[in-house]
Design a protein around this motif. Structure first.
Motif, short mmCIF file in Angstrom:
data_model
loop_
_atom_site.label_atom_id
_atom_site.label_comp_id
_atom_site.label_asym_id
_atom_site.label_seq_id
_atom_site.Cartn_x
_atom_site.Cartn_y
_atom_site.Cartn_z
N ASP A 74 3.48 -5.97 -11.65
CA ASP A 74 4.54 -5.31 -10.89
C ASP A 74 5.94 -5.83 -11.23
O ASP A 74 6.87 -5.04 -11.41
N HIS A 75 6.08 -7.16 -11.32
CA HIS A 75 7.39 -7.76 -11.52
C HIS A 75 7.86 -7.72 -12.97
O HIS A 75 9.00 -8.10 -13.27
N HIS A 77 7.91 -4.99 -15.24
CA HIS A 77 8.09 -3.65 -15.80
C HIS A 77 9.41 -3.47 -16.54
O HIS A 77 9.48 -2.77 -17.54
N GLU A 94 3.47 2.24 -14.73
CA GLU A 94 2.73 2.13 -13.48
C GLU A 94 3.69 1.91 -12.32
O GLU A 94 4.79 1.39 -12.48
N LYS A 95 3.24 2.29 -11.12
CA LYS A 95 4.04 2.01 -9.93
C LYS A 95 3.97 0.50 -9.65
O LYS A 95 3.01 -0.15 -10.06
N PRO A 96 4.98 -0.10 -9.00
CA PRO A 96 6.28 0.48 -8.69
C PRO A 96 7.13 0.54 -9.96
O PRO A 96 6.85 -0.17 -10.93
N THR A 98 10.04 -0.69 -10.50
CA THR A 98 10.38 -2.11 -10.63
C THR A 98 10.30 -2.75 -9.25
O THR A 98 10.15 -2.05 -8.25
N THR A 99 10.43 -4.07 -9.20
CA THR A 99 10.50 -4.77 -7.92
C THR A 99 11.93 -5.23 -7.64
O THR A 99 12.15 -6.16 -6.88
N SER A 169 4.19 -10.59 -6.26
CA SER A 169 4.12 -9.22 -5.77
C SER A 169 3.85 -9.29 -4.27
O SER A 169 4.56 -9.97 -3.54
N TRP A 173 4.72 -4.47 -2.54
CA TRP A 173 5.00 -3.97 -3.89
C TRP A 173 3.77 -3.33 -4.53
O TRP A 173 3.89 -2.44 -5.36
N PHE A 174 2.59 -3.80 -4.15
CA PHE A 174 1.35 -3.33 -4.77
C PHE A 174 0.81 -2.06 -4.12
O PHE A 174 0.23 -1.21 -4.80
N THR A 320 11.41 2.28 -4.76
CA THR A 320 11.79 0.87 -4.78
C THR A 320 12.81 0.58 -3.69
O THR A 320 12.75 -0.47 -3.03
#
Length: 343
Positions: A74-75, A77, A94-96, A98-99, A169, A173-174, A320
């Motif tokens: 997640d972090h 991207h 992939e989602k998200p 970005t964080t 994450s 965020w997940f 986000t």
């Protein structure tokens, strides 16, 4: 002969390894290269698929391959996505998105300046049941939604054992990206205000420094209010790894959906469970037909057919911003206006 799009995949973790599997299976694409910071993993996946491998995203950006999936944690991207966008590549992430909201805004700028196509993989839109919810609301047959509740949580093993980067994450965020995307898509509005609360402690005691759970009250311009809930501390004894339920009330109707129960349950000596059917496995005819694989095939179609994909980076930025609003609301104890974050 059908034209095949050559695709590269960046990030080969638990879910990332599904990307080359799908592109290799789809009749309109083939895997040209896989990329991971872990050289041994990159070599192993490349050997299994029969493609090239690298540990360098810069090498991918300078290659003649036009299309890439990014499935890093997640972090992580922003780096590969920005590099590939600047090289005018087609990018599915992939989602998200970005964080970081600042990073999300920058990726939108880069995507809109690029000659390539871009898309965020909000794959629940491809679930036939969620699509039915969307279509029913859009038809107007039940009137406008006015109140809802939706929950998506995971068994604690996801944070404890599945994700080595869980502390960077969290359930917000997940998992929240799925819920926030679904409801903004179904209601077809960008939210106005978000008020959130969160809890920490259980995972911290286990060495994972993130939220155990989070709840958010989201208000939409039409007057609809939806409560969102997510957690990473559901007991592992739960019949499903996920815990997903939704109820949506409209002017003249109500929709409920229990995503956990696939229609079949197993009672074994070890556990009573709801299996994921048929995620992660080919069917008896050798096909990969789970809806979670559909966005990757859809993106290939968009590139080959010259169509602009849905799930845009702007939608990813709003997604986000909604999570950032939750974090700011928890910090201040006050509702947050989404417009103040989006500018």
């Amino acid at each position: 002969m059908t034209e095949k799009l050559k695709v590269g995949v960046v990030g080969l973790g638990i879910w990332g390894q599904n990307h080359p599997l799908v592109y290799d299976d789809y009749h309109r694409s083939e895997v040209a290269v896989v990329c991971d910071m872990n050289e041994e993993r990159a070599r192993e996946v490349a050997s299994r698929i029969g493609c090239d491998w690298t540990t360098s995203v810069d090498e991918l950006a300078s290659s003649d391959i036009t299309t890439f999936s990014v499935a890093t944690p997640d972090h992580a991207h922003f780096g590969p996505v920005s590099t590939l966008l600047e090289a005018n590549k087609n990018v599915l992430v992939e989602k998200p998105l970005t964080t970081s909201l600042d990073e999300a805004k920058e990726l939108v700028r880069l995507a809109e300046a690029s000659s390539g196509l871009s898309m965020v993989d909000f794959h629940l839109r491809w679930d036939p049941q969620w699509s039915m919810v969307k279509d029913t609301v859009a038809s107007g047959e039940m009137g406008k939604p006015h109140m809802g509740y939706i929950r998506l949580s995971d068994a604690i093993e996801v944070a404890e054992k599945w994700l080595s980067w869980a502390g960077r994450s969290g359930p917000h965020w997940f998992l929240f990206p799925h819920l926030f995307d679904l409801m903004t898509w179904i209601i077809d509005e960008v939210p106005e205000t978000i008020y959130a609360t969160g809890h920490k402690g259980i995972l911290q005691q286990k060495g994972v420094d993130t939220f155990d759970a989070m709840q958010a009250m989201v208000s939409f311009p039409s007057g609809a209010n939806v409560t969102f809930e997510t957690s990473w501390v559901v007991p592992n004894s739960n019949p499903s790894v996920t815990d997903c339920h939704m109820v949506l009330y409209s002017e003249t109707g109500k929709i409920e959906y229990d995503q956990d129960f696939s229609g079949i349950s197993f009672a074994t000596p070890e556990k009573y469970s709801y299996p994921w059917v048929p995620l992660g496995k080919r069917d008896r005819w050798g096909q990969l037909n789970h809806y979670m694989y559909s966005p990757m095939k859809y993106f290939v179609d968009c590139v080959l057919d010259g169509k602009t994909p849905e799930c845009t980076f702007r939608e990813g930025m709003v997604n986000t911003a909604m999570i950032e609003a939750c974090l700011r609301s928890i910090e201040t104890g006050q509702p947050v206006k989404l417009a103040d974050l989006l500018g």
